[in-house]
Motif scaffolding. Structure first.
Motif, PDB file in Angstrom:
ATOM      1  N   MET A 203       0.815  -1.213   0.000  1.00 42.13           N
ATOM      2  CA  MET A 203       0.000   0.000   0.000  1.00 42.13           C
ATOM      3  C   MET A 203       0.855   1.272   0.000  1.00 42.13           C
ATOM      4  O   MET A 203       0.355   2.361  -0.272  1.00 42.13           O
ATOM      5  N   TYR A 204       2.139   1.114   0.299  1.00 39.09           N
ATOM      6  CA  TYR A 204       3.029   2.281   0.343  1.00 39.09           C
ATOM      7  C   TYR A 204       3.888   2.417  -0.915  1.00 39.09           C
ATOM      8  O   TYR A 204       4.404   3.492  -1.196  1.00 39.09           O
ATOM      9  N   ILE A 205       4.060   1.336  -1.658  1.00 37.84           N
ATOM     10  CA  ILE A 205       5.036   1.324  -2.744  1.00 37.84           C
ATOM     11  C   ILE A 205       4.736   2.362  -3.821  1.00 37.84           C
ATOM     12  O   ILE A 205       5.655   2.889  -4.451  1.00 37.84           O
ATOM     13  N   SER A 206       3.464   2.692  -4.006  1.00 38.32           N
ATOM     14  CA  SER A 206       3.102   3.691  -5.018  1.00 38.32           C
ATOM     15  C   SER A 206       3.133   5.117  -4.459  1.00 38.32           C
ATOM     16  O   SER A 206       2.901   6.077  -5.197  1.00 38.32           O
ATOM     17  N   GLN A 207       3.436   5.255  -3.175  1.00 36.48           N
ATOM     18  CA  GLN A 207       3.409   6.566  -2.533  1.00 36.48           C
ATOM     19  C   GLN A 207       4.807   7.141  -2.304  1.00 36.48           C
ATOM     20  O   GLN A 207       4.964   8.126  -1.583  1.00 36.48           O
ATOM     21  N   CYS A 208       5.824   6.496  -2.890  1.00 36.32           N
ATOM     22  CA  CYS A 208       7.211   6.880  -2.612  1.00 36.32           C
ATOM     23  C   CYS A 208       7.782   7.861  -3.624  1.00 36.32           C
ATOM     24  O   CYS A 208       8.987   8.127  -3.620  1.00 36.32           O
ATOM     25  N   ASP A 209       6.950   8.396  -4.500  1.00 36.93           N
ATOM     26  CA  ASP A 209       7.450   9.290  -5.542  1.00 36.93           C
ATOM     27  C   ASP A 209       7.999  10.575  -4.941  1.00 36.93           C
ATOM     28  O   ASP A 209       9.039  11.072  -5.362  1.00 36.93           O
ATOM     29  N   ASN A 210       7.298  11.125  -3.953  1.00 32.73           N
ATOM     30  CA  ASN A 210       7.759  12.346  -3.283  1.00 32.73           C
ATOM     31  C   ASN A 210       8.387  11.952  -1.946  1.00 32.73           C
ATOM     32  O   ASN A 210       7.695  11.695  -0.971  1.00 32.73           O
ATOM     33  N   ILE A 211       9.701  11.895  -1.927  1.00 31.46           N
ATOM     34  CA  ILE A 211      10.416  11.403  -0.746  1.00 31.46           C
ATOM     35  C   ILE A 211      10.161  12.287   0.468  1.00 31.46           C
ATOM     36  O   ILE A 211       9.942  11.786   1.576  1.00 31.46           O
ATOM     37  N   LYS A 212      10.165  13.580   0.275  1.00 35.56           N
ATOM     38  CA  LYS A 212       9.979  14.511   1.394  1.00 35.56           C
ATOM     39  C   LYS A 212       8.614  14.312   2.044  1.00 35.56           C
ATOM     40  O   LYS A 212       8.498  14.266   3.273  1.00 35.56           O
ATOM     41  N   ASP A 213       7.571  14.184   1.225  1.00 33.72           N
ATOM     42  CA  ASP A 213       6.233  13.982   1.773  1.00 33.72           C
ATOM     43  C   ASP A 213       6.096  12.607   2.421  1.00 33.72           C
ATOM     44  O   ASP A 213       5.392  12.459   3.426  1.00 33.72           O
ATOM     45  N   PHE A 214       6.768  11.624   1.857  1.00 27.74           N
ATOM     46  CA  PHE A 214       6.655  10.263   2.374  1.00 27.74           C
ATOM     47  C   PHE A 214       7.164  10.175   3.807  1.00 27.74           C
ATOM     48  O   PHE A 214       6.543   9.549   4.672  1.00 27.74           O
ATOM     49  N   TYR A 215       8.293  10.827   4.077  1.00 29.92           N
ATOM     50  CA  TYR A 215       8.871  10.784   5.427  1.00 29.92           C
ATOM     51  C   TYR A 215       8.510  11.996   6.278  1.00 29.92           C
ATOM     52  O   TYR A 215       8.710  11.983   7.492  1.00 29.92           O
ATOM     53  N   GLY A 216       8.033  13.062   5.626  1.00 29.88           N
ATOM     54  CA  GLY A 216       7.667  14.252   6.378  1.00 29.88           C
ATOM     55  C   GLY A 216       8.851  15.058   6.870  1.00 29.88           C
ATOM     56  O   GLY A 216       8.747  15.790   7.855  1.00 29.88           O
ATOM     57  N   LYS A 217       9.986  14.940   6.202  1.00 34.95           N
ATOM     58  CA  LYS A 217      11.149  15.754   6.573  1.00 34.95           C
ATOM     59  C   LYS A 217      12.069  15.918   5.373  1.00 34.95           C
ATOM     60  O   LYS A 217      11.947  15.184   4.381  1.00 34.95           O
ATOM     61  N   PHE A 237       8.118  -0.340  -8.261  1.00 35.71           N
ATOM     62  CA  PHE A 237       6.812   0.135  -8.707  1.00 35.71           C
ATOM     63  C   PHE A 237       6.832   0.391 -10.215  1.00 35.71           C
ATOM     64  O   PHE A 237       5.876   0.054 -10.929  1.00 35.71           O
ATOM     65  N   ASN A 238       7.928   0.977 -10.710  1.00 34.17           N
ATOM     66  CA  ASN A 238       8.057   1.214 -12.150  1.00 34.17           C
ATOM     67  C   ASN A 238       8.087  -0.098 -12.926  1.00 34.17           C
ATOM     68  O   ASN A 238       7.522  -0.195 -14.021  1.00 34.17           O
ATOM     69  N   ILE A 239       8.750  -1.101 -12.367  1.00 33.70           N
ATOM     70  CA  ILE A 239       8.783  -2.408 -13.023  1.00 33.70           C
ATOM     71  C   ILE A 239       7.371  -2.973 -13.115  1.00 33.70           C
ATOM     72  O   ILE A 239       6.944  -3.462 -14.172  1.00 33.70           O
ATOM     73  N   PHE A 240       6.627  -2.910 -12.025  1.00 35.71           N
ATOM     74  CA  PHE A 240       5.259  -3.426 -12.019  1.00 35.71           C
ATOM     75  C   PHE A 240       4.359  -2.656 -12.991  1.00 35.71           C
ATOM     76  O   PHE A 240       3.426  -3.218 -13.577  1.00 35.71           O
ATOM     77  N   GLN A 241       4.670  -1.375 -13.183  1.00 38.08           N
ATOM     78  CA  GLN A 241       3.849  -0.539 -14.065  1.00 38.08           C
ATOM     79  C   GLN A 241       4.140  -0.790 -15.538  1.00 38.08           C
ATOM     80  O   GLN A 241       3.221  -0.765 -16.368  1.00 38.08           O
ATOM     81  N   TYR A 242       5.406  -1.025 -15.867  1.00 34.87           N
ATOM     82  CA  TYR A 242       5.797  -1.012 -17.278  1.00 34.87           C
ATOM     83  C   TYR A 242       6.295  -2.344 -17.827  1.00 34.87           C
ATOM     84  O   TYR A 242       6.480  -2.468 -19.039  1.00 34.87           O
ATOM     85  N   VAL A 243       6.528  -3.321 -16.963  1.00 31.91           N
ATOM     86  CA  VAL A 243       6.958  -4.631 -17.448  1.00 31.91           C
ATOM     87  C   VAL A 243       5.749  -5.557 -17.471  1.00 31.91           C
ATOM     88  O   VAL A 243       5.076  -5.744 -16.448  1.00 31.91           O
ATOM     89  N   GLU A 244       5.472  -6.143 -18.610  1.00 32.02           N
ATOM     90  CA  GLU A 244       4.274  -6.955 -18.777  1.00 32.02           C
ATOM     91  C   GLU A 244       4.512  -8.412 -18.388  1.00 32.02           C
ATOM     92  O   GLU A 244       5.630  -8.919 -18.421  1.00 32.02           O
ATOM     93  N   LEU A 257      13.119 -10.742  -9.970  1.00 28.74           N
ATOM     94  CA  LEU A 257      12.299  -9.704 -10.590  1.00 28.74           C
ATOM     95  C   LEU A 257      13.165  -8.766 -11.432  1.00 28.74           C
ATOM     96  O   LEU A 257      12.793  -8.414 -12.563  1.00 28.74           O
ATOM     97  N   LEU A 258      14.313  -8.376 -10.917  1.00 26.01           N
ATOM     98  CA  LEU A 258      15.213  -7.515 -11.672  1.00 26.01           C
ATOM     99  C   LEU A 258      15.762  -8.230 -12.903  1.00 26.01           C
ATOM    100  O   LEU A 258      15.916  -7.630 -13.969  1.00 26.01           O
ATOM    101  N   SER A 259      16.073  -9.520 -12.746  1.00 22.12           N
ATOM    102  CA  SER A 259      16.554 -10.301 -13.885  1.00 22.12           C
ATOM    103  C   SER A 259      15.488 -10.393 -14.972  1.00 22.12           C
ATOM    104  O   SER A 259      15.784 -10.257 -16.166  1.00 22.12           O
ATOM    105  N   TYR A 260      14.258 -10.616 -14.553  1.00 20.98           N
ATOM    106  CA  TYR A 260      13.156 -10.716 -15.513  1.00 20.98           C
ATOM    107  C   TYR A 260      12.955  -9.385 -16.235  1.00 20.98           C
ATOM    108  O   TYR A 260      12.779  -9.343 -17.450  1.00 20.98           O
TER     109      TYR A 260
END
Length: 325
Positions: A203-217, A237-244, A257-260
């Motif tokens: 539930m958090y993996i898609s929320q890590c784009d903005n690092i400052k907001d994610f940690y609040g500092k 998250f990018n792999i899950f979005q763009y690798v079929e 997963l990285l090898s694939y």
């Protein structure tokens, strides 16, 4: 690792410290951040200068003397550099390989070159001996240690003042140094990668784009482990979005997963004798032993049935699924 351990790793990373017990009392060891690097360099230079004033030669000076004496030179150093580069390439290759026979061959080569590299480095260290640099490295890490130890979770009350640190017992110093080493091992990159791929973090993996907001500092106040956590989360998250067509059984395994992902992205760029219409033992250049080993996995469907289902040929994705990759 069990799920609880992955959860504890993420919790430890989010806290920014690790709690340890010292003589019955809790001590909080702050995790390293970018600002600490500056102070570490400052103390390194301080103790290097002290060592030089005591007559201890620097690494560069000793290496220059050894080269003049013919004991160590550019040739030996180049051999070390070449082996290091070879190992980087081989480890990347090993992760992307599919066939067991190819993996084993590459692992054997990695082990052989690693032994050669370790032997060269050991020989070099014996010849060089103590340097101002090695002295400064050890002393600066000891000096920095007190800035990582706190009495409270807010990391506001130092555990050791200047007098405490000057009087600390060697065994206690070793204890805290070992604690830091254990923290580094537990919060290694692979363990962090495995943790962010666990279901509890989904539930958090898609929320890590903005690092400052994610940690609040501010980013500069984040520990190295906090930065790695969001960087790896964004990467996967990018792999899950763009690798079929990612097989379900590799979605929680970072290395596979990285090898694939690498295989999918490079498949159309490489010239290869791997063909979608390959049959039997010739599939992807596989030996008969490879085919037997791949099809013998009890968790996979049989090779013969897979071939039949796919008209007598398998592409790379189908072969990876068959092998449980």
């Amino acid at each position: 690792m069990n799920e609880e351990l992955y959860i504890s790793i993420i919790g430890e990373v989010f806290d920014g410290y690790t709690e340890v017990a010292y003589k019955g009392d809790p001590v909080y060891i702050k995790h390293f951040n970018i600002r600490d690097q500056r102070y570490l360099q400052k103390y390194f230079e301080k103790y290097k200068n002290i060592a030089i004033k005591k007559g201890i030669l620097s690494q560069d000076e000793i290496e220059k003397n050894l080269e003049e004496e013919g004991l160590w030179g550019e040739k030996e150093q180049l051999e070390i550099s070449n082996l290091e580069q070879d190992l980087i390439g081989l480890r990347a290759t090993e992760k992307a390989l599919f066939l067991p026979s190819e993996k084993r061959k590459t692992v054997e080569e990695i082990e052989s070159k690693s032994r050669a590299l370790n032997e060269l480095i050991l020989n070099k260290n014996k010849i060089i001996g103590k340097t101002a640099d090695s002295y400064a490295s050890a002393r600066s890490q000891e000096e920095m240690l007190r800035y990582f130890l706190f009495k409270d979770k807010e990391l506001s009350i130092p555990f050791l003042n200047d007098q405490d640190f000057s009087e600390i017992d060697d065994m206690d110093l070793v204890f805290f140094i070992n604690c830091q080493s254990e923290i580094s091992d537990r919060l290694c990159e692979l363990n962090i990668q495995k943790s962010v791929l666990r279901p509890f973090f989904s539930m958090y993996i898609s929320q890590c784009d903005n690092i400052k907001d994610f940690y609040g500092k501010a980013v500069v106040n984040l520990s190295v482990y906090q930065l790695k956590t969001v960087i790896f989360a964004r990467m996967f998250f990018n792999i899950f979005q763009y690798v079929e067509d990612i097989p379900d059984n590799i979605r929680s395994d970072p290395e596979r997963l990285l090898s694939y992902s690498e295989m999918k992205s490079s498949r159309n760029k490489k010239s290869s004798n791997i063909r979608d219409d390959s049959h039997g033992g010739a599939l992807f250049g596989a030996s008969e032993e490879d085919i037997r080993e791949l099809s013998a996995n009890p968790g996979n469907i049989s090779l013969s049935r897979a071939l039949k289902e796919h008209g007598g040929s398998l592409n790379m994705e189908q072969m990876m699924e068959l092998a449980g990759l």
